[in-house]
Structures are given as structure tokens and as C-alpha cells.
Design a protein around this motif. Structure first.
Motif, mmCIF file in Angstrom:
data_model
loop_
_atom_site.group_PDB
_atom_site.id
_atom_site.type_symbol
_atom_site.label_atom_id
_atom_site.label_comp_id
_atom_site.label_asym_id
_atom_site.label_seq_id
_atom_site.Cartn_x
_atom_site.Cartn_y
_atom_site.Cartn_z
ATOM 1 N N GLY A 1 0.780 -1.221 0.000
ATOM 2 C CA GLY A 1 0.000 0.000 0.000
ATOM 3 C C GLY A 1 0.814 1.274 0.000
ATOM 4 O O GLY A 1 0.246 2.371 -0.040
ATOM 5 N N ARG A 2 2.158 1.149 0.018
ATOM 6 C CA ARG A 2 2.998 2.343 0.102
ATOM 7 C C ARG A 2 3.948 2.461 -1.086
ATOM 8 O O ARG A 2 4.139 3.551 -1.627
ATOM 9 C CB ARG A 2 3.796 2.347 1.415
ATOM 10 C CG ARG A 2 2.930 2.133 2.655
ATOM 11 C CD ARG A 2 3.694 2.398 3.943
ATOM 12 N NE ARG A 2 3.965 3.830 4.123
ATOM 13 C CZ ARG A 2 3.077 4.706 4.569
ATOM 14 N NH1 ARG A 2 1.853 4.316 4.890
ATOM 15 N NH2 ARG A 2 3.400 5.978 4.705
ATOM 16 N N HIS B 1 14.585 7.162 2.484
ATOM 17 C CA HIS B 1 13.292 7.811 2.660
ATOM 18 C C HIS B 1 12.694 8.189 1.308
ATOM 19 O O HIS B 1 13.411 8.314 0.308
ATOM 20 C CB HIS B 1 13.444 9.051 3.555
ATOM 21 C CG HIS B 1 13.869 8.717 4.945
ATOM 22 N ND1 HIS B 1 13.189 7.818 5.734
ATOM 23 C CD2 HIS B 1 14.931 9.138 5.685
ATOM 24 C CE1 HIS B 1 13.796 7.707 6.903
ATOM 25 N NE2 HIS B 1 14.853 8.482 6.890
ATOM 26 N N ARG B 2 11.391 8.382 1.286
ATOM 27 C CA ARG B 2 10.698 8.632 0.024
ATOM 28 C C ARG B 2 11.304 9.830 -0.727
ATOM 29 O O ARG B 2 11.720 10.820 -0.133
ATOM 30 C CB ARG B 2 9.203 8.807 0.229
ATOM 31 C CG ARG B 2 8.774 9.871 1.186
ATOM 32 C CD ARG B 2 7.251 9.944 1.261
ATOM 33 N NE ARG B 2 6.657 8.663 1.609
ATOM 34 C CZ ARG B 2 5.490 8.214 1.126
ATOM 35 N NH1 ARG B 2 4.787 8.962 0.291
ATOM 36 N NH2 ARG B 2 5.023 7.033 1.474
ATOM 37 N N ARG B 3 11.405 9.658 -2.028
ATOM 38 C CA ARG B 3 11.969 10.640 -2.961
ATOM 39 C C ARG B 3 13.470 10.840 -2.767
ATOM 40 O O ARG B 3 14.057 11.746 -3.358
ATOM 41 C CB ARG B 3 11.224 11.978 -2.909
ATOM 42 C CG ARG B 3 9.746 11.864 -3.277
ATOM 43 C CD ARG B 3 9.136 13.233 -3.545
ATOM 44 N NE ARG B 3 9.660 13.812 -4.775
ATOM 45 C CZ ARG B 3 9.119 13.693 -5.981
ATOM 46 N NH1 ARG B 3 8.010 12.984 -6.123
ATOM 47 N NH2 ARG B 3 9.656 14.266 -7.036
ATOM 48 N N HIS B 4 14.100 10.031 -1.949
ATOM 49 C CA HIS B 4 15.548 10.040 -1.784
ATOM 50 C C HIS B 4 16.119 8.725 -2.310
ATOM 51 O O HIS B 4 15.567 7.653 -2.040
ATOM 52 C CB HIS B 4 15.935 10.182 -0.310
ATOM 53 C CG HIS B 4 15.702 11.530 0.266
ATOM 54 N ND1 HIS B 4 14.446 11.978 0.602
ATOM 55 C CD2 HIS B 4 16.569 12.536 0.576
ATOM 56 C CE1 HIS B 4 14.547 13.207 1.103
ATOM 57 N NE2 HIS B 4 15.821 13.568 1.091
ATOM 58 N N GLY B 5 17.219 8.796 -3.043
ATOM 59 C CA GLY B 5 17.871 7.583 -3.507
ATOM 60 C C GLY B 5 16.910 6.652 -4.211
ATOM 61 O O GLY B 5 16.248 7.011 -5.184
ATOM 62 N N ASP C 1 5.803 6.880 8.932
ATOM 63 C CA ASP C 1 4.955 5.717 8.673
ATOM 64 C C ASP C 1 5.670 4.700 7.782
ATOM 65 O O ASP C 1 5.519 3.479 7.963
ATOM 66 C CB ASP C 1 3.649 6.160 8.020
ATOM 67 C CG ASP C 1 2.807 7.057 8.924
ATOM 68 O OD1 ASP C 1 3.076 7.118 10.146
ATOM 69 O OD2 ASP C 1 1.877 7.711 8.400
ATOM 70 N N ASP C 2 6.444 5.178 6.813
ATOM 71 C CA ASP C 2 7.231 4.276 5.969
ATOM 72 C C ASP C 2 8.195 3.446 6.818
ATOM 73 O O ASP C 2 8.374 2.245 6.581
ATOM 74 C CB ASP C 2 8.046 5.062 4.941
ATOM 75 C CG ASP C 2 7.209 5.818 3.926
ATOM 76 O OD1 ASP C 2 6.023 5.463 3.733
ATOM 77 O OD2 ASP C 2 7.743 6.786 3.348
ATOM 78 N N THR C 3 8.829 4.094 7.780
ATOM 79 C CA THR C 3 9.816 3.408 8.617
ATOM 80 C C THR C 3 9.174 2.271 9.403
ATOM 81 O O THR C 3 9.715 1.165 9.488
ATOM 82 C CB THR C 3 10.484 4.399 9.574
ATOM 83 O OG1 THR C 3 11.078 5.475 8.825
ATOM 84 C CG2 THR C 3 11.563 3.716 10.407
#
Length: 292
Positions: free
Chosen positions: A31-32, A80-84, A99-101
Motif C-alpha cells: 500500500g505504500r 526515505h521517500r523521494r531520496h535515492g 509511517d514508511d519506517t
């Protein structure tokens, strides 16, 4: 022009030598989306999730400390999102990063963990405590504070300038060298990591950072917390870092005599106090009952 760019880049970046970088892989978060994760060290040891700073990656920010931590901890990094190689989303917020973590922890079967965050990652760690009660054994907050300054319009100009300097050098790097090639020269590897994040996203990141402010609830934090203060920091001033110590009950102070990039460019002085800061909370936190 190219020679001037190379000289400027060498002056700006003298990264810590590559040593025992863990292999990683893409991890599906239901979902992510998908993000790049490393998971190293003893599986039965206390887990530490390392949260990186803005415009870096999980490995670029943390690779100097991982080998030492692996002697006694299970160490996890993520982009993290939008990084790497992080989640490709349309927007960016520290709430989503928190929340991703936790989604990464769930996917890896990790119930409770210590969150160690550098700069932006320190804000993410605080939000994990607030948004996901009972998941943290403790926090290690490095070179960070309870808020980040509103985006300075000059910051985008600086990011653009770094990009202009770095891009010619990046184009000269051997095409066979990729993000996971740790046999490359440290500077080659570090620049590929750095340029895997889109510099034009810096404004979006600044907006996300500017929305974070934990001052109203610092006093409610109830997990063991270490604050590692970078005493020569000009990005997050030591006075702002001190607000964490003043606001979080029982927080312990550690120091590194370096600037804001001390986790890599001053890693020789960062590794020992960071390890002590983790030790001060990780084991103690596993003995405490989770917050209901």
C-alpha cells in the motif's frame, strides 16, 4: 570549467573510507511502494533503524557507523521517500517518512526498535514515537532539533550550485560503477549515492521540513533518549539541539566536535560518541515495557 568543478568537488567532499558496507535490496511495503533497505548484524540482537538526513541516502549518511554497530545490534537502513531508491511519491512529508519506517519494521518482522535519526531523520524519529506508540525502545537524535527553519530561498541556489559542480564529475565516473559497487573509490561511490536524489526536489523537502514542529509535545516523550549535539553545527545550531535536552524528560547529552556533516565528513570523531549514545538507550529500552 571541468577542472574547476573537479577541484571544487574535491574541496567540498572528503568522505570517510568505505568499510564493510552491507548489501541491500528493494523491499515492498504493501500500500505504500518500494524502497531500498539494508539489514545487517545479528538477527537476535536489539534492532536499530537509522534514519538519514535530507539529500542523502540510508547508506550515504550512515555507512561509517554500521560496521561498529553490527557487533552488537541488528542495523537497518532505508532510503526515505523521494531520496535515492526510496518510494516514488508525488509529495513529501516527515509524517509519511515516519509511517514508511514502521512499515519497513513490519515487513522485516521487527516489533520494537531504537530509532536513530540524523538531522531530518531526527524529526522522523520523533514522529515515529508520536504516531506509533509502543514501537520504540528509544531514540538517538543527532544534529537535529524540535523544528527546522522555514525554507531559505538561498538554499535552493546552493543545491543548484552543488549540482552544477557535481554533475560534470558524475559524468566522468566509470559507467560500470553503480550505486552498489563498493569496490569503487569512496568519492565515486559517495557521489553516485548523492546524485541518486533529485536536487530539484530540494524545495519540496524544505517545505516538508518546515511543517515539522515537536515543541508542544516534547515533554510527553517517555522513551530513553540520547541527544548527540554537533557543537560546530551551522545548519542546526547547538542552541536548537539543546531544546531537545531541555524538553525531553531524562534525555542524555553526548557531543561530537564537528559540523553538520560530521556523520561522514567528520566520522572519525562521530563514531565513538554515536555508539555510546545508542548504547545508552537501546539496551535499557528493551527492558522497559512498551507504552500502551
Amino acid at each position: 570549467m571541468l577542472q574547476r568543478a573537479q577541484r571544487s568537488v574535491r574541496h567540498l567532499v572528503r568522505p570517510y573510507p568505505l568499510r564493510d558496507i552491507p548489501a541491500g535490496s528493494m523491499l515492498d511495503l504493501p500500500g505504500r511502494g518500494r524502497t531500498f533497505v539494508t539489514d545487517s548484524g545479528p538477527r537476535d540482537a536489539p534492532a536499530v533503524i537509522l534514519l538519514h538526513s535530507v539529500l542523502t541516502t540510508g547508506l550515504l549518511c550512515w555507512y561509517p557507523v554500521i560496521p561498529a554497530l553490527n557487533e552488537r545490534y541488528r542495523v537497518i537502513t532505508l532510503d526515505h521517500r523521494r531520496h535515492g531508491r526510496g518510494i516514488r511519491s508525488d509529495d513529501f512529508s516527515l509524517d509519511d517518512a515516519a509511517d514508511d519506517t514502521v512499515a519497513v519494521a513490519d515487513a522485516l518482522g521487527v516489533d520494537r526498535f531504537t530509532a536513530a535519526g540524523f538531522s531530518m531523520g531526527g524529526g522522523i524519529a520523533q514522529l515515529i514515537w508520536r504516531r506509533h506508540p509502543g514501537r520504540l525502545n528509544g531514540m538517538v537524535l543527532c544534529s537535529t532539533g524540535p523544528f527546522f527553519s522555514e525554507q531559505d530561498p538561498r538554499a535552493q541556489a546552493v543545491a543548484d550550485r552543488v549540482g552544477r559542480l557535481a554533475t560534470p564529475v558524475y559524468r566522468m565516473l566509470p559507467k560500470s560503477v553503480r550505486l552498489d559497487d563498493t569496490d569503487a573509490h569512496t568519492t565515486v561511490w559517495a557521489f553516485r549515492q548523492f546524485l541518486s536524489t533529485s536536487l530539484p526536489d530540494f524545495g519540496m523537502f524544505g517545505e516538508g521540513l518546515g511543517r515539522f514542529d515537536s515543541r508542544d509535545w516534547l515533554g510527553d516523550i517517555d522513551v530513553p533518549t540520547s541527544v548527540l549535539v554537533s557543537t560546530r553545527d551551522k545548519v542546526v545550531p547547538p542552541s536548537r539541539q539543546q531544546l531537545l535536552l531541555d524538553g525531553i524528560p531524562g534525555a542524555r547529552r553526548f557531543e561530537v566536535h564537528g559540523g553538520h556533516a560530521c556523520c561522514v565528513l567528520g566520522a572519525e570523531d562521530f563514531i565513538a560518541p554515536f555508539g555510546a549514545a545508542v548504547d545508552a538507550v537501546a539496551i535499557r529500552g528493551t527492558l522497559a515495557p512498551p507504552t500502551p
